[in-house]
Design an enzyme around this catalytic site. Structure first.
Site, PDB file in Angstrom:
ATOM      1  N   GLY A  29      -0.376  -4.516   8.219  1.00 25.07           N
ATOM      2  CA  GLY A  29      -0.878  -5.257   7.194  1.00 25.07           C
ATOM      3  C   GLY A  29       0.122  -6.017   6.338  1.00 25.07           C
ATOM      4  O   GLY A  29       1.438  -5.950   6.594  1.00 25.07           O
ATOM      5  N   SER A  30       0.034  -6.777   5.149  1.00 30.65           N
ATOM      6  CA  SER A  30       0.876  -7.632   4.477  1.00 30.65           C
ATOM      7  C   SER A  30       1.679  -6.540   3.667  1.00 30.65           C
ATOM      8  O   SER A  30       2.859  -7.229   3.687  1.00 30.65           O
ATOM      9  CB  SER A  30       0.217  -8.698   3.785  1.00 30.65           C
ATOM     10  OG  SER A  30      -0.903  -7.822   2.792  1.00 30.65           O
ATOM     11  N   ALA A  84      -3.186   0.225   1.928  1.00 31.80           N
ATOM     12  CA  ALA A  84      -4.638   0.558   1.850  1.00 31.80           C
ATOM     13  C   ALA A  84      -5.352  -0.624   1.384  1.00 31.80           C
ATOM     14  O   ALA A  84      -4.958  -1.462   0.729  1.00 31.80           O
ATOM     15  CB  ALA A  84      -4.628   1.832   1.258  1.00 31.80           C
ATOM     16  N   GLU A 104      -3.330   3.763  13.142  1.00 31.68           N
ATOM     17  CA  GLU A 104      -2.786   4.136  11.646  1.00 31.68           C
ATOM     18  C   GLU A 104      -3.225   5.607  11.652  1.00 31.68           C
ATOM     19  O   GLU A 104      -2.456   6.366  11.126  1.00 31.68           O
ATOM     20  CB  GLU A 104      -3.704   3.339  10.334  1.00 31.68           C
ATOM     21  CG  GLU A 104      -2.981   1.894  10.736  1.00 31.68           C
ATOM     22  CD  GLU A 104      -3.619   1.028   9.396  1.00 31.68           C
ATOM     23  OE1 GLU A 104      -4.687   1.339   9.044  1.00 31.68           O
ATOM     24  OE2 GLU A 104      -3.236  -0.131   9.520  1.00 31.68           O
TER      25      GLU A 104
END
Ligand code: A5P
Length: 223
Positions: A29-30, A84, A104
């Protein structure tokens, strides 16, 4: 401070949880990307990484950071660092907005410690405003959508998305998540479910929250 600066701040703060010469797990994710970029500065002090997605593995390798398969690692990973979509006061999370929830959860389960890195927009008192991702075996998709609807949710097939494991994702809106542990257990046990995006049975050990006043460290027991 913009949201990206907050993500960079928590990514930097997570470096202090990375011991020298360790094998560590890296999320997707970022925010995890910010962590990967920060990690690049100390690549010589890391033995190896295990990535939770092909995208993270590619980014790690582009920085010259060694990536190994989980099957090649015989010891517990020193730490797993990931973002998250939502996190509550008990450090329970919803994850999987990026579709990497299964890997994950696997990589996190092999680590001694889960360090969750988020900007303050991800902090909630109750999980469930973010649609709950559920990774499913393709042939079970419609049957599982009906079961999730019977539970009170509104499942939507993330059409066109195939996970790194070759599966489909249902995003479930409007679930009443009164007991995240119980719901994770229930959904995960349905045949055809690979995993769901609730991370409550094994919540984060530490949550680093980036806000305009700096990075807040949340750990310890609230229950
Ligand atoms: C990836 O599948 C997710 O679990 C991410 O960890 C989560 O979506 C957070 O992503 P961002 O850091 O991009 O918000």
């Amino acid at each position: 401070m913009d949201q990206n600066a907050l993500k960079q701040a928590v990514a930097e703060a997570a470096l202090q949880y990375v011991p020298d010469d360790a094998i560590i797990g890296v999320g997707t994710g970022s925010t995890a990307n910010c962590f990967i970029d920060a990690l690049a500065r100390r690549r010589d002090r890391i033995r190896a990484t295990v990535a939770s997605s092909d995208a993270s593995a590619a980014r790690l390798r582009s920085h010259g950071i060694k990536v190994v398969e989980l099957n090649q690692v015989a010891e517990a990973l020193a730490v797993y660092v990931d973002g998250a979509d939502e996190v509550n006061l008990y450090r329970e999370m919803i994850k999987g907005g990026g579709g990497a929830l299964t890997r994950e959860k696997i990589v996190a389960s092999c680590a001694k410690r889960f360090v969750c890195i988020v900007d303050e927009s991800k902090c909630v008192t109750r999980l469930g405003r973010f649609p709950l991702p559920v990774e499913v075996i393709p042939m079970a998709r419609s049957a599982l959508a009906r079961k999730l609807a019977a539970m009170g949710g509104d499942p939507v097939w993330r059409e066109g998305v195939v996970t790194d494991n070759g599966n489909h994702i249902l995003d479930v809106r409007n679930l009443e998540i009164d007991n995240p542990i119980e719901m994770e257990r229930t959904i995960t046990h349905w045949p055809g479910v690979v995993t769901c995006g609730l991370f409550a049975l094994h919540p984060a050990d530490v949550v680093l929250v980036g806000g305009k006043h700096g990075v807040d460290v949340r750990e310890g027991s609230f229950k």
